[in-house]
Scaffold this active site. Structure first.
Site, PDB file in Angstrom:
ATOM      1  CD  GLU A 129      19.256  36.091  43.667  1.00 28.83           C
ATOM      2  OE1 GLU A 129      18.753  36.427  44.761  1.00 28.83           O
ATOM      3  OE2 GLU A 129      18.999  35.022  43.103  1.00 28.83           O
TER       4      GLU A 129
ATOM      5  CG  ASP B  57      14.159  30.338  38.160  1.00 35.07           C
ATOM      6  OD1 ASP B  57      13.942  31.003  39.185  1.00 35.07           O
ATOM      7  OD2 ASP B  57      15.299  30.177  37.676  1.00 35.07           O
TER       8      ASP B  57
END
Lengths: 275, 396
Positions: free
Chosen positions: A49, A60
């Protein structure tokens, strides 16, 4: 059937859970990123990924934020990401999935993005800030929309995410709309290493896995250890590990030590069927 | 301009707005929307909101005739809407009061907020003190430095101020951190967004709570002048004071609406926040709106002397109003804004916030084109006590 789901299915048939390793494109260095990724694949990753760096990565935690910032400082842009993808795919037939926030993709042009991604051999796309509600509007106004509907033409799977806060009905809708697999976010939170998972996490994984009719399910967020893989393996078809690897790189671990983490996880993917 | 009715049922203002957020937040946003739509027509909720606005916030705020500035320019009559006289010193409490009442209904125990100038942080810390809820405010390190008094006020009010060191260390980064906190704690936490930004339903909710500014102004100007103003001027960062002022006038086509952005060191300097003047549509912090970005779609690091306007995005409703040309947007530099501070202070004895000073400074640009029988209303969104050190540092 999509390339990705077929690929995961093949692994599962060989009694292996798929191991997807998240890498921030062009981190820690732009120059040897392709070689490093090849090593990651050789160490046991089944798919990559590839994170498209963004200035404001909302989903994140600090580790991936830092890697994203470093990649941007390295001058990485989407052209580079496609070039990396092309080189890595030339080395291995393992799928590459891009993970990127909406704005850089939109700025590049949705149609251009899909064209260039498909031409570089990318097989899937995850856009964490485009939920179901925005799926149609974000991917609209191009031939793409038509292509998305005619599945046989679609070569790039748009992978959607579920979270513990998604209702049963929503998970079913996400399953219907998602292609390649469903990305099951294990925890309520941002990306990052999690030392302990609660029983609630496991209950949610079980719930989500049992609701899916169409797609394979990969679990991500928080997973860092072989034990995590073994614990979650009854409720998934594969796992995604990101922050653990990025942290190792940020800490300046020796390359062989970072790769050892991956081979450890890979071994757990192999053996998890026996538990 | 009849039947202006936004957002639509998908939370869109034309093509703008929406819910560009991680899946984790969707259920909370949907819950917030559905409870808000019920509460906004609930007489008991409305009564609570109005009582707090009156007895706690000190509303209605006055509409002050600025006699000496009017004489100074000898153009249109200039009125000032005095949001600087709200409790805590800015319009931000209008929204914080409404949202804390929603948070109570949602049964949330913990409140988070982002702040730039510190005014929204202070407003949120204030309502949390009043209602006994835990409060965490995210604030960029640059802003903590330039808005010290507000940091102390928040701490005094019992809030935890969490410094944010990522990016430009300003409002944008504080908002990112607040969103990440919300993603991680969404089940027990309500996020009180301070402006008409972020994912739906926030731009709608904040606008509705801030509309009290324009509703009062309408009544007050009718009482004073027996007619509507010709021009209304407000500063725009995220755009909450401006939308609050403009929204009740949107269908009055004869009222020209003027939004003033921060030009920082100048629109050609690369160091500004003139999002609507120089930006383009993009997706940022949960919304589709005008943003300042580079050629790769990375969000720009922006600059304004005013921490409250130092933001690379803008509320999606402003994006629509710009495209519709219902509101005209201009920009004012740091230097011009400082002159606005001096003008209002010396001629009217009112020290405006640096944010509001941008609206004041715009008078210089257009008031000479007006005639004496016209009326201008300037929204003084907050007071300038918090900016004293910046103002002193910039004295010539």
């Amino acid at each position: 059937m999509s390339y990705i789901s077929e690929y995961i299915d093949q692994l599962n048939k060989k009694n292996r859970k798929a191991l997807s390793i998240f890498l921030t494109a062009g981190f820690p260095e732009k120059n040897n990123f392709i070689d490093f990724t090849k090593n990651v694949l050789d160490a046991g990753a089944d798919m990559i990924e590839l994170g498209i760096p963004f200035s404001d990565p909302l989903a994140d935690g600090p580790v991936i934020q830092t890697s994203s910032k470093i990649a941007l400082d390295n001058g990485v842009n989407l052209k580079d990401v496609f070039a990396f993808s092309e080189a890595i795919i030339a080395y291995s037939n393992k799928p590459i999935i891009l993970m990127g926030y909406a704005n850089p993709i939109r700025k590049y042009g949705i149609k251009n993005f899909f064209n260039d991604a498909i031409n570089s051999g990318v097989k899937g796309l995850i856009v964490p800030d485009v939920p179901l509600e925005e799926y149609d509007s974000f991917f609209s106004n191009s031939e793409l929309q038509k292509n998305l509907k005619q599945k046989h033409k679609l070569k790039l799977d748009v992978i959607l995410l579920t979270t513990p806060t998604s209702s049963d009905e929503r998970i079913q809708e996400i399953d219907t709309k998602s292609d390649g697999f469903v990305y099951c976010v294990s925890v309520v939170g941002t990306t990052g290493i999690k030392n302990n998972f609660s029983i609630r996490t496991q209950n949610n994984l079980r719930r989500t896995y049992s609701l899916l009719k169409k797609n394979k399910m990969m679990i991500g967020f928080g997973i860092s250890k072989p034990e995590d893989v073994i614990n979650f393996s009854p409720y998934c078809d594969g796992v995604i590990v990101g922050s653990r690897i990025i942290k190792s790189l940020l800490d300046g671990d020796k390359p062989e030590d970072t790769l050892k983490i991956i081979s450890g996880l890979s071994a757990a993917c192999e053996s998890s069927y026996t538990y | 301009m009849n039947n202006y009715n936004y957002p639509d049922s998908n939370g869109k203002f034309g093509q703008y707005g929406g819910k560009f957020v991680p899946e984790t937040l969707i259920s909370a946003l949907n819950e917030l929307e559905s409870i808000y739509l019920k509460l906004k027509i609930d007489p008991l909720f409305i009564a609570d909101y109005e009582q707090l606005q009156k007895e706690y916030n000190g509303r209605p705020t006055p509409l002050t005739y600025a006699e000496r500035i009017t004489e100074h320019y000898s153009g249109a009559k200039i009125y000032l809407k005095r949001e600087d006289l709200c409790h805590t010193g800015a319009h931000k409490l209008n929204n914080a009061i409404g949202q804390i009442l929603i948070a109570k209904k949602l049964g949330k125990k913990r409140i988070i907020a982002e702040t730039g100038a510190g005014q929204h942080g202070v407003a949120t810390a204030t309502v949390c003190a009043k209602f006994g809820l835990e409060c965490v405010v995210y604030m960029g390190e640059t802003d903590i430095e330039r808005q010290k008094p507000n940091v102390f006020r928040m701490q005094l009010l019992g809030a935890e101020v969490r410094p944010v060191s990522s990016g430009s260390k300003t409002l944008k980064d504080a908002t990112n951190e607040a969103i990440r906190d919300w993603v991680s704690n969404v089940e027990d936490t309500h996020y009180i967004i301070g402006s008409v930004v972020g994912p739906h339903p926030y731009p709608m909710i904040v606008r509705d709570f801030q509309s009290i500014i324009g509703i009062e102004t309408r009544e007050q100007i009718f009482l004073a002048e027996n007619k509507l103003p010709n021009h209304i001027v407000a500063c725009v960062g995220g755009g909450s004071n401006a939308i609050g002022m403009f929204y009740p006038f949107i269908e009055d086509e004869n009222v020209s609406l003027i939004g003033v952005e921060a030009a920082g060191f100048g629109v050609n300097s690369g160091k500004h926040c003139a999002t609507l003047t120089l930006g383009e549509p993009g997706i940022f912090q949960g919304m589709n709106t005008y943003i300042l970005q580079d050629e790769n779609g990375q969000i720009s690091e922006v600059h304004s002397i005013s921490a409250g306007l130092d933001y690379p995005g803008v509320g999606p409703e402003h994006a629509l109003l710009k495209d519709m040309e219902r509101v005209k947007y201009f920009s004012i530099t740091d230097e011009e804004a400082l002159k606005g501070v001096h003008l209002l202070t010396r001629l009217e004895g009112i020290l405006p916030a640096l944010e509001s000073a941008h609206a004041v400074a715009y008078l210089e640009k257009f008031i000479r084109t007006t005639s004496k029988d016209e009326i201008v209303v300037v929204n003084i969104s907050g007071r300038g006590d918090k900016d004293l050190s910046t103002i002193i540092d910039n004295l010539d």
